[in-house]
Design a protein around this motif. Structure first.
Motif, short mmCIF file in Angstrom:
data_model
loop_
_atom_site.label_atom_id
_atom_site.label_comp_id
_atom_site.label_asym_id
_atom_site.label_seq_id
_atom_site.Cartn_x
_atom_site.Cartn_y
_atom_site.Cartn_z
N LEU A 163 4.60 -3.20 9.97
CA LEU A 163 3.66 -2.81 8.91
C LEU A 163 4.41 -2.53 7.60
O LEU A 163 3.98 -2.97 6.53
CB LEU A 163 2.86 -1.59 9.33
N MET A 164 5.51 -1.81 7.67
CA MET A 164 6.29 -1.52 6.47
C MET A 164 6.86 -2.79 5.86
O MET A 164 6.83 -2.98 4.63
CB MET A 164 7.42 -0.55 6.81
N HIS A 165 7.37 -3.67 6.70
CA HIS A 165 7.95 -4.93 6.21
C HIS A 165 6.90 -5.73 5.44
O HIS A 165 7.17 -6.21 4.33
CB HIS A 165 8.48 -5.73 7.40
N LEU A 166 5.73 -5.85 6.00
CA LEU A 166 4.67 -6.64 5.35
C LEU A 166 4.13 -5.93 4.12
O LEU A 166 3.87 -6.56 3.08
CB LEU A 166 3.55 -6.92 6.34
N ALA A 167 3.95 -4.63 4.20
CA ALA A 167 3.42 -3.88 3.05
C ALA A 167 4.37 -3.97 1.86
O ALA A 167 3.94 -4.16 0.71
CB ALA A 167 3.19 -2.43 3.44
N GLU A 168 5.67 -3.85 2.12
CA GLU A 168 6.64 -3.93 1.03
C GLU A 168 6.76 -5.36 0.51
O GLU A 168 6.90 -5.58 -0.70
CB GLU A 168 7.99 -3.41 1.50
N LYS A 169 6.68 -6.32 1.40
CA LYS A 169 6.81 -7.72 0.99
C LYS A 169 5.68 -8.13 0.04
O LYS A 169 5.89 -8.86 -0.93
CB LYS A 169 6.82 -8.62 2.23
N PHE A 170 4.46 -7.64 0.34
CA PHE A 170 3.31 -8.02 -0.46
C PHE A 170 2.84 -6.90 -1.39
O PHE A 170 1.84 -7.08 -2.10
CB PHE A 170 2.16 -8.44 0.47
N ASP A 171 3.56 -5.79 -1.42
CA ASP A 171 3.20 -4.64 -2.24
C ASP A 171 1.72 -4.30 -2.05
O ASP A 171 0.93 -4.24 -3.00
CB ASP A 171 3.49 -4.92 -3.72
N ALA A 172 1.36 -4.08 -0.82
CA ALA A 172 -0.05 -3.87 -0.47
C ALA A 172 -0.19 -2.78 0.58
O ALA A 172 0.66 -2.64 1.46
CB ALA A 172 -0.65 -5.18 0.06
N PHE A 173 -1.27 -2.02 0.47
CA PHE A 173 -1.65 -0.99 1.45
C PHE A 173 -0.59 0.11 1.60
O PHE A 173 -0.44 0.69 2.67
CB PHE A 173 -1.99 -1.62 2.81
N LEU A 174 0.12 0.35 0.51
CA LEU A 174 1.11 1.43 0.49
C LEU A 174 0.55 2.69 -0.16
O LEU A 174 1.17 3.75 -0.06
CB LEU A 174 2.37 0.98 -0.25
N GLY A 175 -0.58 2.59 -0.84
CA GLY A 175 -1.14 3.72 -1.55
C GLY A 175 -0.38 4.01 -2.83
O GLY A 175 0.61 3.34 -3.17
N PRO A 176 -0.80 5.02 -3.57
CA PRO A 176 -0.11 5.37 -4.81
C PRO A 176 1.35 5.77 -4.55
O PRO A 176 1.65 6.44 -3.57
CB PRO A 176 -0.91 6.56 -5.35
N LYS A 177 2.22 5.36 -5.46
CA LYS A 177 3.64 5.64 -5.27
C LYS A 177 3.90 7.14 -5.19
O LYS A 177 4.75 7.60 -4.40
CB LYS A 177 4.46 5.02 -6.39
N GLU A 178 3.16 7.92 -5.98
CA GLU A 178 3.38 9.36 -5.97
C GLU A 178 2.93 10.02 -4.67
O GLU A 178 3.25 11.18 -4.40
CB GLU A 178 2.66 10.02 -7.15
N ASN A 179 2.19 9.26 -3.85
CA ASN A 179 1.71 9.78 -2.57
C ASN A 179 2.44 9.13 -1.38
O ASN A 179 2.02 9.29 -0.24
CB ASN A 179 0.20 9.54 -2.45
N ARG A 180 3.53 8.44 -1.68
CA ARG A 180 4.20 7.65 -0.64
C ARG A 180 4.72 8.52 0.49
O ARG A 180 4.63 8.16 1.67
CB ARG A 180 5.35 6.85 -1.27
N ALA A 181 5.27 9.67 0.17
CA ALA A 181 5.81 10.53 1.23
C ALA A 181 4.72 10.98 2.18
O ALA A 181 4.92 11.04 3.40
CB ALA A 181 6.51 11.74 0.61
N GLU A 182 3.54 11.30 1.66
CA GLU A 182 2.42 11.70 2.50
C GLU A 182 2.00 10.56 3.41
O GLU A 182 1.79 10.74 4.62
CB GLU A 182 1.25 12.15 1.63
N MET A 183 1.90 9.36 2.84
CA MET A 183 1.50 8.20 3.63
C MET A 183 2.51 7.92 4.74
O MET A 183 2.14 7.70 5.90
CB MET A 183 1.34 6.97 2.73
N LEU A 184 3.79 7.96 4.39
CA LEU A 184 4.82 7.68 5.40
C LEU A 184 4.84 8.76 6.48
O LEU A 184 5.11 8.46 7.64
CB LEU A 184 6.19 7.57 4.73
N SER A 185 4.56 9.98 6.10
CA SER A 185 4.52 11.05 7.09
C SER A 185 3.45 10.78 8.14
O SER A 185 3.68 10.96 9.35
CB SER A 185 4.27 12.39 6.40
N TRP A 186 2.28 10.34 7.70
CA TRP A 186 1.21 10.03 8.66
C TRP A 186 1.51 8.77 9.46
O TRP A 186 1.18 8.69 10.65
CB TRP A 186 -0.13 9.93 7.94
N LEU A 187 2.13 7.79 8.82
CA LEU A 187 2.51 6.58 9.56
C LEU A 187 3.43 6.94 10.73
O LEU A 187 3.22 6.50 11.87
CB LEU A 187 3.22 5.60 8.62
N PHE A 188 4.41 7.77 10.46
CA PHE A 188 5.36 8.11 11.52
C PHE A 188 4.83 9.22 12.42
O PHE A 188 5.30 9.36 13.56
CB PHE A 188 6.73 8.41 10.92
#
Length: 288
Positions: A121-146
């Protein structure tokens, strides 16, 4: 449990442990047989099965395509884990851990292997810059992903195994893992009382990762355990689960590499978007 068990000083594998997946469990890694993997024409080659972990990735691909990322076209090849396909030499080369899903990204000059569903999911999201949410909220999103990667083994390998797949029901492990599963649902319910999606107001790979497990559970699709776990009491999780379930890319992603249920919802392999209309099991294997 009526018989006590005294562990030996050194554990040895001398018999299958019973249960639905006993024939595929073993204490060593590596290939058991020679089986090269097929390769299709698209940039991404996915080798998977429609378990919750597999559904994460097929939903991601279908979401990317629906969002207009035409370069995200993929071939989805079926890996029958009950038959031991994950122990074939080709699959082990892509994922030495012999677990689905496994991906080969052939979009660049050299093939790149990616295994573990969150990594894909991370590989594809970063490759297409999609479904990552706002950059300022990235830590929150990654916390829930993991959070999902750390929590779901208690749901699947813990609760699901002992409630649905173990050779016989045992009170202690079912109670232990039912308690933990309900605690996790409560964590999600309290979060979703504050936000539309898991990590905020945007749909992200955290939702795509968590939904096949916990959304599937509250929608009654995992372990026939919805009533046992009183899932209707988690009203915010249920609202979120139904909202995501209504997305067309999610409905398509659920069909890919699916081997059970309604034949109209089983697309064993996916090589083109038209396969959803022409290659589901009701069309290629009609009932007599």
């Amino acid at each position: 449990m009526t018989d006590s068990y005294t562990p030996p000083k050194v554990w040895t594998w001398d018999k299958e442990n019973g249960g639905k997946f006993a024939s595929t469990n073993r204490p060593i890694s590596g290939a058991t047989h020679d089986a090269p993997l097929p390769v299709g024409t698209h940039p991404f080659q996915l080798y998977s099965l429609a378990t919750p972990n597999g559904v994460k990735v097929t939903v991601m691909f279908e979401e990317l395509l629906a969002a207009g990322h035409a370069d995200a076209e993929y071939d989805a090849w079926l890996i029958k884990i009950g038959d031991g396909d994950q122990f074939g030499s080709g699959f082990v080369e892509v994922n030495p851990n012999s677990k689905i899903p496994a991906l080969v990204d052939r979009s660049g000059p050299e093939p790149v292997r990616v295994f573990e569903s969150a990594a894909i999911l991370m590989h594809l999201a970063e490759k297409f810059d999609a479904f990552l949410g706002p950059k300022e909220n990235r830590a929150e999103m990654l916390s829930w992903l993991f959070w999902q990667m750390g929590s779901a083994p208690y749901l699947g390998g813990g609760f699901g195994h002992f409630y649905a797949y173990a050779p016989e029901p045992m009170e202690y492990p079912i109670n232990r893992f039912a308690m933990e599963t309900k605690r996790q649902l409560d964590v999600l319910d309290k979060q979703l009382a504050k936000t539309s999606f898991i990590s905020g107001e945007q749909y992200t790979i955290a939702d795509i990762a968590i939904w096949p497990w916990y959304g599937g559970l509250v929608l009654g699709r995992l372990y026939d355990a919805a009533e046992f776990l009183d899932v209707d009491s988690y009203t915010h999780v249920m609202r979120w689960a139904k909202m995501i379930d209504a997305r067309t890319p999610v409905q398509r992603g659920r069909m890919v590499n699916k081997l059970s249920g309604d034949p109209r919802e089983q697309l064993h392999e996916r090589h083109d978007a038209s396969d959803f209309d022409t290659r589901t099991q009701d069309k290629i294997a009609p009932a007599d």
